[in-house]
Design an enzyme around this catalytic site. Structure first.
Site, short mmCIF file in Angstrom:
data_model
loop_
_atom_site.label_atom_id
_atom_site.label_comp_id
_atom_site.label_asym_id
_atom_site.label_seq_id
_atom_site.Cartn_x
_atom_site.Cartn_y
_atom_site.Cartn_z
N TYR A 33 7.59 11.74 11.20
CA TYR A 33 8.44 12.92 11.61
C TYR A 33 9.73 13.35 10.40
O TYR A 33 9.65 12.60 9.51
CB TYR A 33 9.51 11.90 12.84
CG TYR A 33 10.38 11.20 12.39
CD1 TYR A 33 10.27 9.89 11.90
CD2 TYR A 33 12.02 11.39 12.36
CE1 TYR A 33 11.19 8.84 11.71
CE2 TYR A 33 12.78 10.43 12.00
CZ TYR A 33 12.38 9.15 11.69
OH TYR A 33 13.32 8.17 11.13
N LYS A 147 8.20 8.64 6.32
CA LYS A 147 8.92 8.50 7.58
C LYS A 147 8.19 8.53 8.84
O LYS A 147 7.65 9.32 9.48
CB LYS A 147 9.54 10.06 7.55
CG LYS A 147 11.09 9.90 8.26
CD LYS A 147 11.76 10.84 7.50
CE LYS A 147 13.07 11.30 8.54
NZ LYS A 147 14.13 9.97 8.58
N GLU A 179 18.14 -0.26 1.86
CA GLU A 179 18.66 0.89 2.41
C GLU A 179 19.35 0.31 3.67
O GLU A 179 19.22 -0.84 4.00
CB GLU A 179 17.83 1.88 2.65
CG GLU A 179 16.48 1.59 3.47
CD GLU A 179 15.51 2.86 3.84
OE1 GLU A 179 15.85 3.99 3.56
OE2 GLU A 179 14.39 2.70 3.94
N LEU A 203 13.20 4.83 2.10
CA LEU A 203 12.93 6.23 2.41
C LEU A 203 13.80 7.15 1.38
O LEU A 203 15.01 7.03 1.06
CB LEU A 203 13.49 6.67 3.69
CG LEU A 203 13.02 8.12 4.27
CD1 LEU A 203 11.85 7.96 4.62
CD2 LEU A 203 13.85 8.57 5.22
N1 PMP Z 1 16.51 5.75 5.44
C1 PMP Z 1 16.03 5.68 6.40
C2 PMP Z 1 15.56 4.51 6.96
C3 PMP Z 1 16.51 6.82 7.42
O1 PMP Z 1 16.16 6.68 8.55
C4 PMP Z 1 17.29 7.75 7.06
C5 PMP Z 1 17.61 8.90 7.83
N2 PMP Z 1 16.57 9.84 8.08
C6 PMP Z 1 17.60 7.83 5.53
C7 PMP Z 1 17.33 6.82 4.96
C8 PMP Z 1 18.46 9.01 5.26
O2 PMP Z 1 17.47 10.26 4.87
P1 PMP Z 1 18.07 11.55 4.82
O3 PMP Z 1 19.32 11.85 4.00
O4 PMP Z 1 16.90 12.43 4.64
O5 PMP Z 1 18.37 11.78 6.36
#
Ligand code: PMP
Length: 287
Positions: A33, A147, A179, A203
């Protein structure tokens, strides 16, 4: 307000969208996603989101159902179909509907679902005062760069934060920060911004990239390097970043004040830069 979604070639009200129970997303969590914020009808960093989507699809060996130009057109149509200047888009692709068998089905079209929801800016009091967070062991798999829709560990980790009355769980793997359960984490130590390097264990956040670009363009010293637990625990500032929460200061970690216990000066600077950057995107003419 009727919420219009996209499902397998059709735009329709959310209430009318149906998928068969044998969808592999439902049965196995076999899909990926994206979440894309939309400001004043402009999808934020769409090309970067589509690139990350391709990376996720490659990671699970699923062919991309659309070319970037087709995604672009679908995304813009979905935005136009829904009310609200600011929206967040959820894109979801699964390996389709097939008899239950772990191995990939042959000649099965993927399921493609997109939904738009209202995007509310983060509560200003959270930006003003900061949020609390806890730490936990990162017990996820070794492909956190994908993701994937199978988010059970992230769900459990986020619930741990909620049960503790906090906003996020920061994960530690082998003594290093990875993270948050749904965010990337930055640390400030001795006026230097520290960011864990991208790799299979986190991610690659789009907001993470924006923060580092803004830091580089505005003379903020930063290092992209592994952040050991002791640095996290003695940090002057900690921030979380995500597309929907933007940049939020974490002012308490595991019940201890981070630095002074209030959002720090570097947070204030980057948050201002981020808000200015968003404003420039919003002023661009719609393409
Ligand atoms: N890490 C994880 C596990 C996440 O779910 C998200 C949110 N999608 C992020 C980092 C941050 O990614 P982004 O800045 O693209 O929203």
């Amino acid at each position: 307000m009727v919420q219009i979604v996209y499902l397998n070639g059709q735009f329709l009200p959310l209430e009318e969208a149906r998928i068969p129970v044998l969808d592999r997303g439902f049965i196995f969590g076999d899909g990926v996603y994206e979440v894309i914020p939309v400001y004043s009808h402009h999808p934020f960093r769409l090309q970067d989101h589509l690139k990350r989507l391709q990376h996720s699809l490659d990671g699970i060996r699923l062919a991309n159902p659309y070319k970037d130009a087709e995604w672009d057109a679908l995304v813009k149509e979905l935005i136009a179909c829904n009310e609200g200047e600011d929206q967040y888009l959820y894109l979801h692709i699964t390996r389709g509907v097939a008899r239950r068998d772990h191995a990939f089905p042959k000649n099965t079209p993927p399921t493609v679902f997109m939904m738009s929801s209202p995007l509310l800016p983060p509560d200003p009091t959270l930006r003003q005062n900061g949020v609390a967070a806890i730490t936990a062991t990162d017990n996820r798999w070794l492909r956190c760069d994908i993701k994937a829709i199978s988010l059970l560990p992230n769900v459990l980790l986020r619930q741990q934060a909620v049960d503790a009355g906090t906003a996020e769980t920061l994960m530690l793997r082998d003594g290093f920060l990875s993270e948050g359960s749904a965010s990337n984490i930055f640390v400030v130590k001795d006026s230097i911004l520290l960011a864990p390097p991208k790799g299979p264990l986190m991610l690659p956040g789009i907001t993470y990239d924006v923060v580092l670009e803004l830091a580089a363009a505005n003379g903020v010293m930063f290092h992209v390097e592994p952040v050991p637990e002791c640095t996290l625990r003695s940090a002057d500032e900690i921030w979380l970043t995500s597309s929907t929460r933007e940049i939020l200061p974490i002012t308490h970690l595991d019940g201890q004040a981070v630095g002074s216990g209030a959002p720090g000066p570097l947070y204030r600077k980057l948050d201002r830069l981020y808000q200015d950057y968003k404003a420039t995107i919003m002023r661009q003419p719609a393409s």
